[in-house]
Motif scaffolding. Structure first.
Motif, PDB file in Angstrom:
ATOM      1  N   LEU A   1     -35.541 -58.984  24.591  1.00  0.00           N
ATOM      2  CA  LEU A   1     -35.533 -57.722  25.343  1.00  0.00           C
ATOM      3  C   LEU A   1     -36.571 -56.784  24.731  1.00  0.00           C
ATOM      4  N   ASP A   2     -37.055 -55.863  25.527  1.00  0.00           N
ATOM      5  CA  ASP A   2     -37.997 -54.869  25.020  1.00  0.00           C
ATOM      6  C   ASP A   2     -37.294 -53.984  23.998  1.00  0.00           C
ATOM      7  N   LEU A   3     -37.987 -53.698  22.906  1.00  0.00           N
ATOM      8  CA  LEU A   3     -37.466 -52.804  21.879  1.00  0.00           C
ATOM      9  C   LEU A   3     -38.129 -51.445  22.004  1.00  0.00           C
ATOM     10  N   SER A   4     -37.352 -50.395  21.796  1.00  0.00           N
ATOM     11  CA  SER A   4     -37.943 -49.056  21.740  1.00  0.00           C
ATOM     12  C   SER A   4     -38.751 -48.957  20.451  1.00  0.00           C
ATOM     13  N   LYS A   5     -39.555 -47.911  20.348  1.00  0.00           N
ATOM     14  CA  LYS A   5     -40.352 -47.769  19.117  1.00  0.00           C
ATOM     15  C   LYS A   5     -39.452 -47.585  17.900  1.00  0.00           C
ATOM     16  N   GLU A   6     -38.307 -46.919  18.080  1.00  0.00           N
ATOM     17  CA  GLU A   6     -37.372 -46.725  16.965  1.00  0.00           C
ATOM     18  C   GLU A   6     -36.690 -48.040  16.575  1.00  0.00           C
ATOM     19  N   GLU A   7     -36.331 -48.841  17.567  1.00  0.00           N
ATOM     20  CA  GLU A   7     -35.739 -50.149  17.272  1.00  0.00           C
ATOM     21  C   GLU A   7     -36.739 -51.043  16.557  1.00  0.00           C
ATOM     22  N   ASP A   8     -37.955 -51.042  17.029  1.00  0.00           N
ATOM     23  CA  ASP A   8     -39.018 -51.834  16.402  1.00  0.00           C
ATOM     24  C   ASP A   8     -39.236 -51.361  14.953  1.00  0.00           C
ATOM     25  N   GLN A   9     -39.205 -50.062  14.749  1.00  0.00           N
ATOM     26  CA  GLN A   9     -39.374 -49.506  13.411  1.00  0.00           C
ATOM     27  C   GLN A   9     -38.222 -49.938  12.488  1.00  0.00           C
ATOM     28  N   ALA A  10     -36.994 -49.956  13.010  1.00  0.00           N
ATOM     29  CA  ALA A  10     -35.842 -50.389  12.216  1.00  0.00           C
ATOM     30  C   ALA A  10     -35.962 -51.851  11.823  1.00  0.00           C
ATOM     31  N   VAL A  11     -36.431 -52.702  12.742  1.00  0.00           N
ATOM     32  CA  VAL A  11     -36.627 -54.120  12.444  1.00  0.00           C
ATOM     33  C   VAL A  11     -37.700 -54.281  11.372  1.00  0.00           C
ATOM     34  N   LYS A  12     -38.778 -53.528  11.496  1.00  0.00           N
ATOM     35  CA  LYS A  12     -39.857 -53.606  10.490  1.00  0.00           C
ATOM     36  C   LYS A  12     -39.378 -53.109   9.132  1.00  0.00           C
ATOM     37  N   GLU A  13     -38.584 -52.058   9.122  1.00  0.00           N
ATOM     38  CA  GLU A  13     -38.041 -51.526   7.866  1.00  0.00           C
ATOM     39  C   GLU A  13     -37.134 -52.564   7.190  1.00  0.00           C
ATOM     40  N   ALA A  14     -36.306 -53.219   7.990  1.00  0.00           N
ATOM     41  CA  ALA A  14     -35.425 -54.254   7.448  1.00  0.00           C
ATOM     42  C   ALA A  14     -36.235 -55.429   6.908  1.00  0.00           C
ATOM     43  N   GLY A  15     -37.325 -55.760   7.566  1.00  0.00           N
ATOM     44  CA  GLY A  15     -38.166 -56.878   7.144  1.00  0.00           C
ATOM     45  C   GLY A  15     -38.890 -56.643   5.835  1.00  0.00           C
ATOM     46  N   LYS A  16     -39.026 -55.394   5.428  1.00  0.00           N
ATOM     47  CA  LYS A  16     -39.705 -55.080   4.157  1.00  0.00           C
ATOM     48  C   LYS A  16     -38.873 -55.437   2.947  1.00  0.00           C
ATOM     49  N   ILE A  17     -37.574 -55.509   3.128  1.00  0.00           N
ATOM     50  CA  ILE A  17     -36.662 -55.743   1.998  1.00  0.00           C
ATOM     51  C   ILE A  17     -36.714 -57.197   1.590  1.00  0.00           C
TER      52      ILE A  17
END
Length: 117
Positions: free
Chosen positions: A101-117
């Motif tokens: 599904l399409d992610l909002s910019k905030e959802e995409d940002q949350a996924v990227k933030e989680a991926g940094k860990i």
């Protein structure tokens, strides 16, 4: 001193038997650790949160997107959009860091933030 003939051989054989048992037990433990590591890679390990205000009518950043991922970048994202008279909650599956599904910019940002860990 005080050791009769043959006793030293018995002692050395006992030590060798113990060493073989220890080696087998260590091998079993290593196998269990590998199983736990494999299983653990599918548990939630990474978390990313973004708070924001999607509407101009309300004050503060009461809305949020929360990404919960395993070590394979798979999991889900929960988004709560808070308005003055209601809150809507959405969930989207994430597989390998992407959603069908399409992610909002905030959802995409949350996924990227989680991926940094």
């Amino acid at each position: 001193k005080g050791v009769s003939e043959g006793n030293l051989e018995k002692v050395l054989n006992k030590i060798l038997e113990t060493e073989v048992k220890n080696s087998q037990e260590i091998s079993n433990i290593l196998g269990k650790v590998q199983e736990l590591e494999k299983d653990g890679s599918f548990h939630i390990q990474k978390v990313g949160t973004v708070r924001y205000n999607p509407y101009n009518e309300t004050g503060g950043a009461q809305s949020f997107s929360l990404a919960l991922l395993d070590s394979h970048q798979s999991g889900f994202i929960i988004t709560a959009l808070h308005a003055r008279d209601r809150t809507r909650v959405y969930a989207k599956l994430i597989k390998n860091g992407k959603s069908s599904l399409d992610l909002s910019k905030e959802e995409d940002q949350a996924v990227k933030e989680a991926g940094k860990i």
